[in-house]
Design a protein around this motif. Structure first.
Motif, PDB file in Angstrom:
ATOM      1  N   GLU A  84      38.450  43.930  48.524  1.00  0.00           N
ATOM      2  CA  GLU A  84      37.791  44.929  49.356  1.00  0.00           C
ATOM      3  C   GLU A  84      36.486  44.341  49.886  1.00  0.00           C
ATOM      4  N   ALA A  85      36.372  44.192  51.194  1.00  0.00           N
ATOM      5  CA  ALA A  85      35.195  43.575  51.800  1.00  0.00           C
ATOM      6  C   ALA A  85      33.996  44.515  51.751  1.00  0.00           C
ATOM      7  N   PHE A  86      32.781  43.909  51.629  1.00  0.00           N
ATOM      8  CA  PHE A  86      31.572  44.734  51.687  1.00  0.00           C
ATOM      9  C   PHE A  86      30.487  44.119  52.568  1.00  0.00           C
ATOM     10  N   GLY A  87      30.535  42.816  52.844  1.00  0.00           N
ATOM     11  CA  GLY A  87      29.470  42.208  53.629  1.00  0.00           C
ATOM     12  C   GLY A  87      29.835  40.835  54.133  1.00  0.00           C
ATOM     13  N   TYR A  88      28.921  40.257  54.936  1.00  0.00           N
ATOM     14  CA  TYR A  88      29.204  38.936  55.506  1.00  0.00           C
ATOM     15  C   TYR A  88      27.915  38.212  55.863  1.00  0.00           C
ATOM     16  N   LEU A  89      28.010  36.888  55.905  1.00  0.00           N
ATOM     17  CA  LEU A  89      26.962  35.998  56.396  1.00  0.00           C
ATOM     18  C   LEU A  89      27.411  35.437  57.738  1.00  0.00           C
ATOM     19  N   LEU A  90      26.475  35.268  58.661  1.00  0.00           N
ATOM     20  CA  LEU A  90      26.810  34.921  60.042  1.00  0.00           C
ATOM     21  C   LEU A  90      25.964  33.752  60.526  1.00  0.00           C
ATOM     22  N   ALA A  91      26.592  32.807  61.214  1.00  0.00           N
ATOM     23  CA  ALA A  91      25.871  31.745  61.911  1.00  0.00           C
ATOM     24  C   ALA A  91      26.296  31.754  63.377  1.00  0.00           C
ATOM     25  N   CYS A  92      25.312  31.809  64.279  1.00  0.00           N
ATOM     26  CA  CYS A  92      25.567  31.820  65.718  1.00  0.00           C
ATOM     27  C   CYS A  92      25.027  30.538  66.332  1.00  0.00           C
ATOM     28  N   PHE A  93      25.869  29.848  67.089  1.00  0.00           N
ATOM     29  CA  PHE A  93      25.470  28.635  67.793  1.00  0.00           C
ATOM     30  C   PHE A  93      25.545  28.944  69.289  1.00  0.00           C
ATOM     31  N   ASP A 202      43.824  48.239  55.056  1.00  0.00           N
ATOM     32  CA  ASP A 202      44.394  49.422  54.412  1.00  0.00           C
ATOM     33  C   ASP A 202      45.579  49.093  53.524  1.00  0.00           C
ATOM     34  N   PHE A 203      45.951  47.817  53.452  1.00  0.00           N
ATOM     35  CA  PHE A 203      47.073  47.403  52.618  1.00  0.00           C
ATOM     36  C   PHE A 203      46.628  46.502  51.469  1.00  0.00           C
ATOM     37  N   ALA A 204      45.333  46.251  51.361  1.00  0.00           N
ATOM     38  CA  ALA A 204      44.831  45.322  50.349  1.00  0.00           C
ATOM     39  C   ALA A 204      45.157  45.783  48.941  1.00  0.00           C
ATOM     40  N   ASP A 205      45.024  47.087  48.686  1.00  0.00           N
ATOM     41  CA  ASP A 205      45.298  47.573  47.333  1.00  0.00           C
ATOM     42  C   ASP A 205      46.770  47.452  46.976  1.00  0.00           C
ATOM     43  N   ILE A 206      47.659  47.560  47.971  1.00  0.00           N
ATOM     44  CA  ILE A 206      49.094  47.418  47.722  1.00  0.00           C
ATOM     45  C   ILE A 206      49.437  45.957  47.432  1.00  0.00           C
ATOM     46  N   VAL A 207      48.822  45.040  48.174  1.00  0.00           N
ATOM     47  CA  VAL A 207      48.997  43.616  47.901  1.00  0.00           C
ATOM     48  C   VAL A 207      48.544  43.314  46.472  1.00  0.00           C
ATOM     49  N   ARG A 208      47.396  43.847  46.115  1.00  0.00           N
ATOM     50  CA  ARG A 208      46.846  43.585  44.771  1.00  0.00           C
ATOM     51  C   ARG A 208      47.768  44.122  43.682  1.00  0.00           C
ATOM     52  N   GLU A 209      48.419  45.244  43.932  1.00  0.00           N
ATOM     53  CA  GLU A 209      49.259  45.863  42.909  1.00  0.00           C
ATOM     54  C   GLU A 209      50.636  45.226  42.796  1.00  0.00           C
ATOM     55  N   PHE A 210      51.227  44.824  43.936  1.00  0.00           N
ATOM     56  CA  PHE A 210      52.643  44.436  43.926  1.00  0.00           C
ATOM     57  C   PHE A 210      52.924  42.970  44.264  1.00  0.00           C
ATOM     58  N   ALA A 211      52.068  42.297  45.005  1.00  0.00           N
ATOM     59  CA  ALA A 211      52.398  40.958  45.490  1.00  0.00           C
ATOM     60  C   ALA A 211      52.308  39.923  44.378  1.00  0.00           C
ATOM     61  N   THR A 212      53.268  39.004  44.363  1.00  0.00           N
ATOM     62  CA  THR A 212      53.193  37.857  43.457  1.00  0.00           C
ATOM     63  C   THR A 212      52.496  36.679  44.131  1.00  0.00           C
ATOM     64  N   ALA A 213      52.570  36.610  45.458  1.00  0.00           N
ATOM     65  CA  ALA A 213      51.852  35.612  46.248  1.00  0.00           C
ATOM     66  C   ALA A 213      51.631  36.215  47.626  1.00  0.00           C
ATOM     67  N   SER A 214      50.551  35.818  48.286  1.00  0.00           N
ATOM     68  CA  SER A 214      50.229  36.444  49.563  1.00  0.00           C
ATOM     69  C   SER A 214      49.330  35.546  50.388  1.00  0.00           C
ATOM     70  N   VAL A 215      49.420  35.702  51.731  1.00  0.00           N
ATOM     71  CA  VAL A 215      48.562  34.964  52.655  1.00  0.00           C
ATOM     72  C   VAL A 215      48.518  35.733  53.967  1.00  0.00           C
ATOM     73  N   ASP A 216      47.404  35.619  54.686  1.00  0.00           N
ATOM     74  CA  ASP A 216      47.386  36.266  55.995  1.00  0.00           C
ATOM     75  C   ASP A 216      47.996  35.313  57.027  1.00  0.00           C
ATOM     76  N   VAL A 217      48.611  35.887  58.059  1.00  0.00           N
ATOM     77  CA  VAL A 217      49.340  35.084  59.053  1.00  0.00           C
ATOM     78  C   VAL A 217      48.367  34.689  60.152  1.00  0.00           C
ATOM     79  N   SER A 218      47.737  33.542  59.969  1.00  0.00           N
ATOM     80  CA  SER A 218      46.780  33.031  60.950  1.00  0.00           C
ATOM     81  C   SER A 218      47.296  31.769  61.626  1.00  0.00           C
ATOM     82  N   ASP A 219      47.833  30.841  60.844  1.00  0.00           N
ATOM     83  CA  ASP A 219      48.324  29.579  61.408  1.00  0.00           C
ATOM     84  C   ASP A 219      49.716  29.717  62.020  1.00  0.00           C
TER      85      ASP A 219
END
Length: 329
Positions: A84-93, A202-219
Motif C-alpha cells: 500500500e503506497a503512502f509517499g514518494y521522492l521526486l527528482a526533476c531534470f 485496488d487489487f494489491a490486497d488480493i495479490v497479497r492474499e492469494f498470489a504465489t508470484a506477481s509482477v506488474d506488466v511494464s516491459d
C-alpha cells in the motif's frame, strides 16, 4: 518558454512542490531529509522508475499527464507486490524548454493523482539540464511483515492470471504517433491509456492474499511472465487465444492494416501496467469473486508447468516470439 522566465530551484520547490508534501513526514520540504516513523508489523517497500523524453514519453505529451504517468507506473510496481503506497521522492531534470507554465502543469498532474491515490511527496531534488527532460520517482509503501509478493514463488500447477487488458500500451503509443487508423473515440481511449495507465492499487490486497508470484506488466506481458519463470525456476505457458483485449484493441485486431502486427506484438509491447500473477487453482473462484466486486477484469491466461522458461501458445501450438518485451540499458 525561454529559460529566463523560469523560477529558481527554491522558488519551484516553495511554490509548486511544498503544497504536495506529506503533512507530517515531509517536513515542509524545508529540510534535506524526510523522517518516517517505523510501523510495527510492516515492511517498508520501495520502488524506483525514471522516464526520459523521447524514450518513455513523447516530446509533445502534456506535462501534467507525464507527471501522472510517472507516479502511476511506480504505484503499479507497489500494487503488484501487494504493498500500500503512502509517499514518494521526486527528482526533476528540467530541460531548456521548461518554463514556469510547464512546471506548473507537471505539479498540477501530481496534485491530481496524489488526491486520487492517497499519497504525498516526501522530498527530492530539482535541477536544470541541457539534455532531454527527465524525471525519477521513488515510491514507498507498506506491506505486512514477510508478505511482500516476489517473482520467485510460482509453483508447478499454479494458474496464471492478468488483470485488465493487454496491448493498449503499444497501440496507444502508435495512436499518439498517428500510426493507427481507428474511430476517434477508439484513438482517444488508446492514447489516454498510453499517457495515463491505471495502476491496480485496488487489487494489491488480493495479490497479497492469494498470489504465489506477481509482477506488474511494464516491459511486456511475455517478458514479465518470463521474469517470473526465471525467478521461480519453473515453466510458464501463456495462451494467446485468451489474451484480454480492450474494445479499441479488438477493433484494431479485427481490421488490421499492418499484417506484421499481431497478438504476439500486443503480448510483448509493454506499457500496460496491469498485474500478472500466479495462484493455486483452489483460489480461482475467490479471485474471480473479488475481481468482480472491484469491477476489475480478470483473465486466466495460462499455467505454471514443469521445466523452465516461457512458452507462448496459440491453438495449443508453440508460437515463436521475435522478442518478449522491452529491455533497458
Amino acid at each position: 518558454m525561454p529559460a529566463l522566465d523560469v523560477a529558481g530551484e527554491f522558488e519551484t520547490i516553495e511554490r509548486l512542490f511544498k503544497p504536495l508534501a506529506h503533512p507530517e513526514w515531509g517536513r515542509g520540504l524545508a529540510d534535506d531529509v524526510a523522517a518516517l516513523p517505523s510501523r510495527p508489523g510492516y515492511d517498508l517497500v520501495l520502488t524506483k522508475d525514471a522516464i526520459v523524453e523521447g524514450v518513455h514519453f513523447l516530446p509533445d505529451d502534456p506535462l501534467d499527464t507525464v507527471a501522472r504517468k510517472l507516479l502511476r507506473v511506480n504505484l503499479s510496481d507497489l500494487a503488484a507486490k501487494g504493498a500500500e503506497a503512502f509517499g514518494y521522492l521526486l527528482a526533476c531534470f528540467w530541460s531548456e524548454r521548461c518554463g514556469w507554465p510547464e512546471r506548473e502543469a507537471f505539479a498540477s498532474g501530481l496534485a491530481e493523482d496524489q488526491a486520487r491515490f492517497g499519497v504525498h511527496l516526501l522530498g527530492g531534488d530539482t535541477v536544470r539540464t541541457p539534455g532531454p527532460l527527465s524525471f525519477s520517482l521513488t515510491a514507498l509503501g507498506w506491506a505486512a511483515t514477510g508478505k511482500t509478493v516476489s517473482r520467485a514463488g510460482a509453483q508447478v500447477g499454479d494458474l496464471v492470471f492478468v488483470t485488465g487488458v493487454i496491448g493498449d500500451g503499444l497501440l496507444g503509443l502508435k495512436a499518439a504517433q498517428e500510426q493507427l487508423a481507428l474511430a476517434p473515440e477508439r484513438m482517444e481511449a488508446l492514447i489516454s491509456h498510453y499517457r495515463m495507465p491505471t495502476p491496480r492499487t485496488d487489487f494489491a490486497d488480493i495479490v497479497r492474499e492469494f498470489a504465489t508470484a506477481s509482477v506488474d506488466v511494464s516491459d511486456g506481458l511475455a517478458a514479465d511472465l518470463a521474469h517470473i519463470a526465471q525467478a521461480s525456476r519453473v515453466g510458464v505457458a501463456l495462451n494467446l487465444n485468451v489474451l484480454p483485449l480492450s474494445a479499441a484493441a479488438q477493433a484494431w485486431f479485427d481490421d488490421r492494416v499492418d499484417p506484421q502486427l499481431s497478438l504476439e506484438d500486443l503480448a510483448s509491447g509493454g506499457d500496460d501496467y496491469e498485474i500478472t500473477f500466479t495462484a493455486h487453482p483452489r483460489h480461482e473462484d475467490a479471485l474471480r469473486r473479488e475481481a468482480e466486486r472491484r469491477l476489475v477484469r480478470l483473465t486466466r491466461i495460462g499455467e505454471v508447468t514443469a521445466g523452465q522458461g516461457l512458452t507462448v501458445l496459440y491453438d495449443g501450438q508453440p508460437v515463436p516470439m521475435a522478442r518478449n518485451g522491452w529491455t533497458h540499458g
